[in-house]
Scaffold this motif. Structure first.
Motif, PDB file in Angstrom:
ATOM      1  N   SER A   9       6.399  -4.657 -15.605  1.00 18.96           N
ATOM      2  CA  SER A   9       7.780  -4.164 -15.637  1.00 18.96           C
ATOM      3  C   SER A   9       7.828  -2.685 -16.029  1.00 18.96           C
ATOM      4  CB  SER A   9       8.634  -4.992 -16.594  1.00 18.96           C
ATOM      5  OG  SER A   9       8.135  -4.901 -17.917  1.00 18.96           O
ATOM      6  N   ILE A  10       6.986  -2.284 -16.960  1.00 23.07           N
ATOM      7  CA  ILE A  10       6.948  -0.874 -17.366  1.00 23.07           C
ATOM      8  C   ILE A  10       6.416  -0.022 -16.222  1.00 23.07           C
ATOM      9  CG2 ILE A  10       5.847   0.818 -18.897  1.00 23.07           C
ATOM     10  CD1 ILE A  10       6.021  -1.257 -21.114  1.00 23.07           C
ATOM     11  N   ARG A  11       5.345  -0.476 -15.579  1.00 27.67           N
ATOM     12  CA  ARG A  11       4.767   0.281 -14.465  1.00 27.67           C
ATOM     13  C   ARG A  11       5.774   0.462 -13.341  1.00 27.67           C
ATOM     14  NH1 ARG A  11      -0.656  -2.778 -13.103  1.00 27.67           N
ATOM     15  NH2 ARG A  11       0.516  -4.534 -13.844  1.00 27.67           N
ATOM     16  N   GLU A  12       6.450  -0.611 -12.970  1.00 26.42           N
ATOM     17  CA  GLU A  12       7.397  -0.544 -11.854  1.00 26.42           C
ATOM     18  C   GLU A  12       8.610   0.317 -12.193  1.00 26.42           C
ATOM     19  OE1 GLU A  12       8.227  -4.600 -10.818  1.00 26.42           O
ATOM     20  OE2 GLU A  12       6.310  -4.831  -9.772  1.00 26.42           O
ATOM     21  N   ARG A  13       9.129   0.156 -13.406  1.00 28.53           N
ATOM     22  CA  ARG A  13      10.285   0.971 -13.803  1.00 28.53           C
ATOM     23  C   ARG A  13       9.906   2.443 -13.909  1.00 28.53           C
ATOM     24  NH1 ARG A  13      11.153  -2.143 -18.559  1.00 28.53           N
ATOM     25  NH2 ARG A  13      11.606  -0.154 -19.514  1.00 28.53           N
ATOM     26  N   GLY A  17      11.249   5.833 -11.756  1.00 24.12           N
ATOM     27  CA  GLY A  17      11.871   6.997 -12.369  1.00 24.12           C
ATOM     28  C   GLY A  17      12.593   6.734 -13.683  1.00 24.12           C
ATOM     29  N   SER A  18      12.476   5.526 -14.227  1.00 22.31           N
ATOM     30  CA  SER A  18      13.112   5.226 -15.511  1.00 22.31           C
ATOM     31  C   SER A  18      12.500   6.092 -16.605  1.00 22.31           C
ATOM     32  CB  SER A  18      12.926   3.749 -15.870  1.00 22.31           C
ATOM     33  OG  SER A  18      13.224   3.523 -17.233  1.00 22.31           O
ATOM     34  N   ARG A  19      13.332   6.875 -17.232  1.00 21.63           N
ATOM     35  CA  ARG A  19      12.861   7.768 -18.312  1.00 21.63           C
ATOM     36  C   ARG A  19      12.275   6.985 -19.478  1.00 21.63           C
ATOM     37  NH1 ARG A  19      15.173  13.406 -18.828  1.00 21.63           N
ATOM     38  NH2 ARG A  19      14.190  13.918 -20.777  1.00 21.63           N
ATOM     39  N   GLU A  20      12.942   5.906 -19.836  1.00 19.40           N
ATOM     40  CA  GLU A  20      12.470   5.065 -20.944  1.00 19.40           C
ATOM     41  C   GLU A  20      11.101   4.459 -20.613  1.00 19.40           C
ATOM     42  OE1 GLU A  20      13.840   0.804 -22.019  1.00 19.40           O
ATOM     43  OE2 GLU A  20      15.186   2.177 -23.083  1.00 19.40           O
ATOM     44  N   ALA A  21      10.936   3.978 -19.386  1.00 20.01           N
ATOM     45  CA  ALA A  21       9.661   3.389 -18.978  1.00 20.01           C
ATOM     46  C   ALA A  21       8.559   4.448 -18.913  1.00 20.01           C
ATOM     47  CB  ALA A  21       9.815   2.677 -17.644  1.00 20.01           C
ATOM     48  N   LEU A  22       8.885   5.644 -18.431  1.00 18.20           N
ATOM     49  CA  LEU A  22       7.902   6.725 -18.400  1.00 18.20           C
ATOM     50  C   LEU A  22       7.428   7.071 -19.808  1.00 18.20           C
ATOM     51  CD1 LEU A  22       9.458   9.076 -15.708  1.00 18.20           C
ATOM     52  CD2 LEU A  22       7.223   7.958 -15.579  1.00 18.20           C
ATOM     53  N   ARG A  57       1.333  15.592 -15.008  1.00 15.71           N
ATOM     54  CA  ARG A  57       0.938  15.252 -13.635  1.00 15.71           C
ATOM     55  C   ARG A  57       1.216  13.790 -13.333  1.00 15.71           C
ATOM     56  NH1 ARG A  57      -2.055  18.900 -10.892  1.00 15.71           N
ATOM     57  NH2 ARG A  57      -3.287  17.350  -9.779  1.00 15.71           N
ATOM     58  N   MET A  58       0.972  12.910 -14.284  1.00  9.31           N
ATOM     59  CA  MET A  58       1.246  11.490 -14.076  1.00  9.31           C
ATOM     60  C   MET A  58       2.736  11.279 -13.812  1.00  9.31           C
ATOM     61  SD  MET A  58       0.675   8.198 -16.566  1.00  9.31           S
ATOM     62  CE  MET A  58       1.964   8.686 -17.710  1.00  9.31           C
ATOM     63  N   ILE A  59       3.572  11.893 -14.633  1.00  9.52           N
ATOM     64  CA  ILE A  59       5.021  11.748 -14.483  1.00  9.52           C
ATOM     65  C   ILE A  59       5.469  12.312 -13.135  1.00  9.52           C
ATOM     66  CG2 ILE A  59       7.248  12.550 -15.365  1.00  9.52           C
ATOM     67  CD1 ILE A  59       5.936  12.339 -18.198  1.00  9.52           C
TER      68      ILE A  59
END
Length: 70
Positions: A9-13, A17-22, A57-59
């Motif tokens: 769920s964290i990876r997909e969010r 582009g979910s800021r919280e998940a990033l 770069r990851m983001i």
């Protein structure tokens, strides 16, 4: 933390582009990434700089991955 251990769920969010998940993703991978960078670079400042650049770069490129498992 190994990629496959990060909750899907964290990876997909994060990929969506979910800021919280990033933020969560960065916090989960930073300790291991820093340890690897420190072992390679042998300098805490250089390892911190490389970690920061890696996180940026990851983001930046995460949403563009063709293979979500990559």
């Amino acid at each position: 933390m190994r990629f496959e251990e990060i909750p899907v769920s964290i990876r997909e969010r994060a990929r969506g582009g979910s800021r919280e998940a990033l933020e969560s993703l960065c916090l989960l991978v930073q300790p291991d990434a820093y340890a690897v960078l420190l072992s390679l670079l042998r300098d805490p400042e250089d390892a911190s700089d490389a970690l920061q650049e890696s996180m940026v770069r990851m983001i930046r490129f995460l949403p563009h991955l063709r293979d979500p498992k990559a």
